[in-house]
Scaffold this motif. Structure first.
Motif, PDB file in Angstrom:
ATOM      1  N   TYR B  32       1.010  -1.239  -0.105  1.00 50.89           N
ATOM      2  CA  TYR B  32      -0.252   0.214  -0.180  1.00 50.89           C
ATOM      3  C   TYR B  32       0.632   1.429  -0.259  1.00 50.89           C
ATOM      4  O   TYR B  32       0.488   2.237  -0.784  1.00 50.89           O
ATOM      5  CB  TYR B  32      -0.920   0.218   1.098  1.00 50.89           C
ATOM      6  N   ILE B  38      -4.412  -1.795  -2.198  1.00 51.30           N
ATOM      7  CA  ILE B  38      -4.851  -2.588  -1.277  1.00 51.30           C
ATOM      8  C   ILE B  38      -4.703  -4.124  -1.918  1.00 51.30           C
ATOM      9  O   ILE B  38      -5.529  -4.411  -2.874  1.00 51.30           O
ATOM     10  CB  ILE B  38      -5.981  -2.437  -0.738  1.00 51.30           C
ATOM     11  N   PHE B 229      -5.220  -7.744   7.068  1.00 53.75           N
ATOM     12  CA  PHE B 229      -5.627  -6.647   6.560  1.00 53.75           C
ATOM     13  C   PHE B 229      -6.172  -5.581   7.879  1.00 53.75           C
ATOM     14  O   PHE B 229      -5.984  -4.264   7.806  1.00 53.75           O
ATOM     15  CB  PHE B 229      -6.867  -6.663   5.633  1.00 53.75           C
ATOM     16  N   ILE B 233      -4.919  -2.078   9.111  1.00 52.07           N
ATOM     17  CA  ILE B 233      -5.912  -0.794   9.153  1.00 52.07           C
ATOM     18  C   ILE B 233      -5.657  -0.241  10.544  1.00 52.07           C
ATOM     19  O   ILE B 233      -5.538   1.110  10.938  1.00 52.07           O
ATOM     20  CB  ILE B 233      -7.289  -1.144   8.689  1.00 52.07           C
ATOM     21  N   GLY B 236      -2.674   1.859  11.148  1.00 55.50           N
ATOM     22  CA  GLY B 236      -2.603   3.058  10.362  1.00 55.50           C
ATOM     23  C   GLY B 236      -1.788   2.614   9.052  1.00 55.50           C
ATOM     24  O   GLY B 236      -1.257   3.591   8.397  1.00 55.50           O
ATOM     25  N   MET B 237      -1.815   1.484   8.594  1.00 49.75           N
ATOM     26  CA  MET B 237      -0.851   1.279   7.310  1.00 49.75           C
ATOM     27  C   MET B 237       0.491   1.580   7.451  1.00 49.75           C
ATOM     28  O   MET B 237       1.032   1.929   6.510  1.00 49.75           O
ATOM     29  CB  MET B 237      -1.574   1.547   6.070  1.00 49.75           C
TER      30      MET B 237
END
Lengths: 321, 294, 385
Positions: B32, B38, B229, B233, B236-237
């Motif tokens: 990402y 994604i 995933f 998330i 905060g990636m």
């Protein structure tokens, strides 16, 4: 607008004439499901194609509709039509309430949030065994009927489901041609610009989300009364993805595209069956190839084809002269 | 067996599961951050790691270490192939198109794995025995220590790589602004490919190291990918510690949910918390982040 | 007048004989008997559907090789439901309306069977389900039969064993899928009958990777035994986790894991686990006089010859279904209604799942003797009495 209505009338006439042209049997049964999936795909397309908001949780509203209808009619003995209306209202309210925080998010955060919502609903359907019957499902849902007319054959179900589907499509066509539709497309292109022009973007998005949820819920009720058996596995994450695929393959923002996508994906397994175990691979490949070469969906493909034919035609006519 | 002992077992089990999610989440974050994609197929590379591991170890009877290295290489190669064949040819890529294509890719990879290796579940042997280790009234397996060690190692290596190597810096530049990165002479396409190589390799490593505990089969990628995933998330990636903390938090919440609230609803508990995080702090729990995501 | 009569008679005679000759000359076209099958060959329940498909095809091929039934070959139309009830319903319709089958075997799971049941009932086609859920044949429906042993019987076996060992506090840990949920229902229903108290009633997701939290809770309770209900890989994880936590309580599993695969997956942790199972996995341990011995040995060897692995009891459900149909067809039945009537008359048929005896009031056809209790010792099965 008038052109759109003529187009719709033509489409409706064809849809209602279809059963006369086929011998009935199995194909008719599949077409009933094409009708249900068309409703779902159009609902998602309103959200995705027109307002530009992704949702990976559509199956949740579908499932809620099916289960509410099933439980209210079977466990509590309600009239199916009342149950259907109450389910639609309840799901609409739920969507309206959660719509505000969820649609504040964008892009894949929105995707994640809707996906999470879908999974929560799935878990509730799966675990609340006393009410939903849990993973082994819920059986004995009564069929629908009006007076003495019972929708108990594929042919009758076909007309019931497709009447609903056509009404939904008409609503969608109307919506997109109206002021609301233009405002939605403005949000799709640039939410900031739309806001500047006085569009209440937030409220509008939530309204579309609610509308989409209610349509999905109705489709769920129809499913429950047609199949008479429901189980959570029908309403899982993979079905949300399948719906997304229908909309994209058909063409974003095209109502007829959604119908085409729904028809293709529902009928596809029939053609793939000749591939035996290979069908899942073909399915994956098809998704990739479609997105790669026809990002506007089948509808765009047909438009290109049509434009090509038209370009060819005057040329030939000119040669003749 | 008193309550505090139970609690420490929940925490420890949660951390162990969380470390697995973190490893998978890192792969999401890397792709990402350098491409804005994604990659919904990330979970499949975790599966490929495990299945290639089983393939080399049980069918070709290679030593475990060799099987491990080969499996990571094969999965990484698949990752690069996926990028070359599915992502790169995509002209005018919209975020939605990318979501669909990675979903298509994951279905394809899963399908091929099913055809090649069948539908059975397989297990790998643990790396260093099955004797449980007691720790603060709770027990762990040696394999859990391997998982923790790998997680720490990957954070450190990631940090060093992204801070101090030229490739790492180039990847970060792509993350900030792809066009600008292109203008200063960074080969953006190569960087995209590289990020896929990195992410699929790491995913595969995670897949192998968890296979002795969780078993592996052609369809494990869906659930593991989804959890990874979520970890990314919540974090905060981020490429590093954020995602790891996100994964650990997720694991602990699950274990506590299963132990204290209800085992059936533990995933629902997790997702409710995920939604709350998204609503209240969409930039993730562990980053100050820009507000672009809202 | 007389000559005219003779002429007509001759003509008629000639006509008849020529028609007769024509009938005799034309090769007799034998219509195959069409049977439908719905198995989830792919999708999450593929561990059921694949051996079932393989077995059904194998048995039908064998029957055809030996001349079919009463001279007519069988034609098996198999569709893959991918474990999806909606697909199962569509495909059942297809089998009935387009393929015009006389009977349907399958589907593999209880959910799919419950979805298909209303369709076969309405169209009056006999359905022989390969799924275990007891609600498939309870209440009995004239058109629905099943070959998989009821969960009820498996649960009864375990509880009887516990009674014998004077253990009455049990913790149950069930998978949250169709198989686990059905087991959980039976465990809860029969607990009071056998005087059992359920101290912990927990579930796990079929794809969960760690069950230590649930097991920790069980360890902290007063449970004297653990019963885990699920299909691979969940129970293997439970076994490993129980070993990790050092839980010494006797661990019971369901017939959902009665295959060598489970021993392979759980490894060391499988030692000492007790489970009810169809007799197929212990076929070679049975005394020669056991009624099912012959069928079991034949099936295990045939499957091994054709597919390289030993046949398991999931495939056995399909074997039973095809063989039961064969029996009904051999009685001369070839319409759906006649097949149904004949199926209901079958008794004393020793198949893979047990000795079947159907009646108008019983469409599951098995007693609890269909199950034996086995213990895993040294990576193999040992009979427990």
């Amino acid at each position: 607008m008038r052109r759109e209505l003529i187009k719709f009338a033509l489409f409706a006439a064809v849809a209602l004439a279809v059963p006369a042209t086929i011998k009935g049997g199995y194909l008719l049964n599949v077409l009933v499901f094409v009708g249900i999936n068309t409703m779902l795909a159009v609902a998602l397309n309103l959200l995705l194609g027109f307002a530009g908001q992704i949702s990976l949780g559509q199956a949740a509203f579908y499932g809620l509709g099916a289960y509410l209808s099933g439980i209210l009619t079977t466990t509590y003995g309600w009239n199916p039509w009342t149950a259907m209306a109450v389910a639609a209202m309840a799901v609409g309210l739920l969507a309206f309430v959660i719509g505000f925080p969820i649609l504040k998010l964008k892009g894949h955060y929105l995707a994640m949030a809707t996906l999470g919502f879908g999974i929560i609903i799935y878990i509730v359907l799966n675990e609340y065994v006393d009410v939903t019957g849990g993973p082994s499902g819920f059986s004995g849902v009564p069929g629908l009927g009006i007076g003495n007319l019972h929708f108990d054959s594929d042919l009758k179900s076909y007309y019931l489901v497709w009447t609903m589907a056509l009404l939904v499509m008409l609503l969608a066509v109307n919506l997109t041609q109206s002021r609301i539709g233009r405002a939605l497309r403005a949000i799709h292109d640039s939410e900031v610009a739309a806001r500047v022009l006085g569009v209440n973007a937030r409220l509008l998005k939530v309204q579309v989300f609610t509308c989409s949820a209610v349509i999905s819920c109705l489709a769920g009720s129809l499913y429950a009364h047609t199949v008479t058996f429901i189980s959570p596995s029908t309403f899982g994450f993979h079905f949300s993805v399948e719906l997304l695929t229908m909309v994209i393959i058909g063409g974003l923002g095209s109502i007829y595209g959604s119908c085409l996508g729904a028809a293709l994906l529902t009928l596809l397994p029939e053609f793939l069956r000749t591939f035996q175990d290979y069908d899942i691979v073909v399915y994956g490949l098809l998704l990739i190839v479609m997105t790669m070469f026809l990002p506007g969906g089948l509808v765009q493909g047909f438009e290109m084809l049509w434009a090509g034919i038209r370009r060819l035609w005057p040329g030939r006519a000119g040669q003749d002269a | 067996m008193d309550f505090s002992q139970q609690l420490s077992q929940y925490l420890l089990s949660g951390l162990a599961t969380g470390a697995i999610y973190a490893l998978i989440g890192l792969g999401f974050a890397i792709i990402y951050n350098s491409t804005g994609i994604i990659n919904f197929a990330q979970g499949e590379f975790v599966m490929l790691g495990g299945m290639f591991g089983v393939y080399f170890y049980t069918i070709h009877q290679l030593p475990l270490v060799a099987a491990l290295v080969l499996a990571v290489l094969c999965a990484a190669a698949s990752g690069v192939m996926f990028e070359r064949l599915a992502i790169r040819p995509l002209r005018r890529a919209t975020p939605l198109g990318l979501v669909i294509i990675t979903i298509g890719g994951s279905i394809l990879v899963r399908g091929i794995a099913m055809l090649v290796w069948g539908k059975d579940t397989h297990a790998l042997p643990t790396f260093s025995g099955d004797e449980p280790i007691a720790l603060a009234g709770a027990t762990l397996l040696p394999q859990h220590l391997w998982i923790f060690a790998l997680t720490v190692l990957l954070i450190v290596v990631n940090k060093l790589f992204f801070q101090y190597t030229i490739t790492g810096k180039a990847l970060r530049a792509c993350a900030v602004n792809q066009r600008a990165a292109g203008l200063v002479g960074i080969d953006v396409r190569r960087m995209v490919m590289f990020s896929f190589l990195l992410a699929s390799g790491m995913g595969a490593l995670a897949g192998i190291i968890v296979a002795p505990l969780t078993m592996t089969s052609y369809d494990v990628g869906i659930m593991l990918g989804l959890k990874g995933f979520c970890a990314a998330i919540i974090g905060g990636m981020s490429n590093g510690i954020g995602t790891v903390l996100g994964g650990l938090l997720l694991g602990v919440l699950e274990a506590l949910g299963a132990g204290l609230i209800s085992s059936g609803y533990k995933d629902a508990v997790t997702f409710v918390i995920l939604l709350l995080i998204l609503f209240l702090r969409p930039q993730g729990l562990f980053s100050s982040g820009e507000s672009e995501r809202v | 007048m007389k000559t005219r009569f003779i002429r007509i008679a001759t003509l008629l005679l000639a006509l008849f004989s020529s028609v007769g000759a024509a009938i005799a000359a034309e090769p007799v076209k034998i219509e195959p008997i069409k049977i439908g099958a719905l198995f989830s060959v792919t999708g999450p329940p593929s561990f059921l559907g694949e051996p079932e498909r393989n077995t059904a095809q194998m048995v039908v091929d064998e029957i055809n090789k030996t001349g079919g039934i009463k001279g007519r070959p069988l034609e098996l139309v198999i569709y893959d439901t991918t474990g999806d009830p909606t697909k199962a319903v569509q495909l059942a319709t297809k089998l009935i309306k387009d393929d015009k089958v006389v009977a349907i075997i399958g589907p593999s799971t209880t959910g799919e069977t419950m979805a298909v049941k209303p369709v076969t009932e309405k169209e009056q086609i006999p359905l022989i389900s390969c799924a275990a859920g007891s609600k498939i044949t309870d209440p009995v429906n004239p058109w629905t039969f099943k070959t998989a042993q009821n969960d009820t019987l498996a649960v009864a076996r375990i509880f009887e064993h516990l009674q014998k060992r004077k253990l009455d506090k049990v913790a149950i840990l069930t998978a949250s899928d169709g198989f686990g949920a059905s087991g959980r229902e039976q465990l809860k229903n029969q607990a009071t009958k056998f005087g059992m108290t359920l101290t912990v009633d927990d579930t796990f997701g079929p794809k969960d990777t760690d069950m230590t939290a649930q097991l920790t809770k069980i360890r902290g309770s007063e449970a004297q035994a653990i019963i885990c209900w699920g299909t691979n890989p969940g129970p293997a994880v439970v076994a490993k986790n129980a070993r990790q936590l050092g839980i010494k309580l006797p661990l019971f599993m369901s017939h959902g894991v009665s295959s060598k695969k489970f021993i392979e997956l759980a490894g060391e942790a499988a030692e000492g686990i007790i489970l009810p199972s169809g007799q197929v996995i212990v076929a070679d341990l049975l005394p020669a006089a056991a009624p099912q011995k012959k069928a079991l040995m034949a099936y295990v060897q045939d499957y091994k010859k054709n597919f390289g692995v030993e046949g398991d009891h999931f495939g056995g459900h399909a074997w039973d279904a095809v063989m039961l149909l064969k029996k009904a067809l051999e009685q001369g039945a070839d319409t759906p209604a006649a097949i149904r009537d004949q199926l209901e008359k079958i008794s004393g048929f020793a198949g893979i799942g047990g000795v079947f005896g159907f009646s108008a009031a019983d469409h599951a056809g098995l007693t609890k003797d269909a199950f034996v209790l086995v213990e895993i010792r040294n990576k193999d099965w040992v009979l427990v009495d």
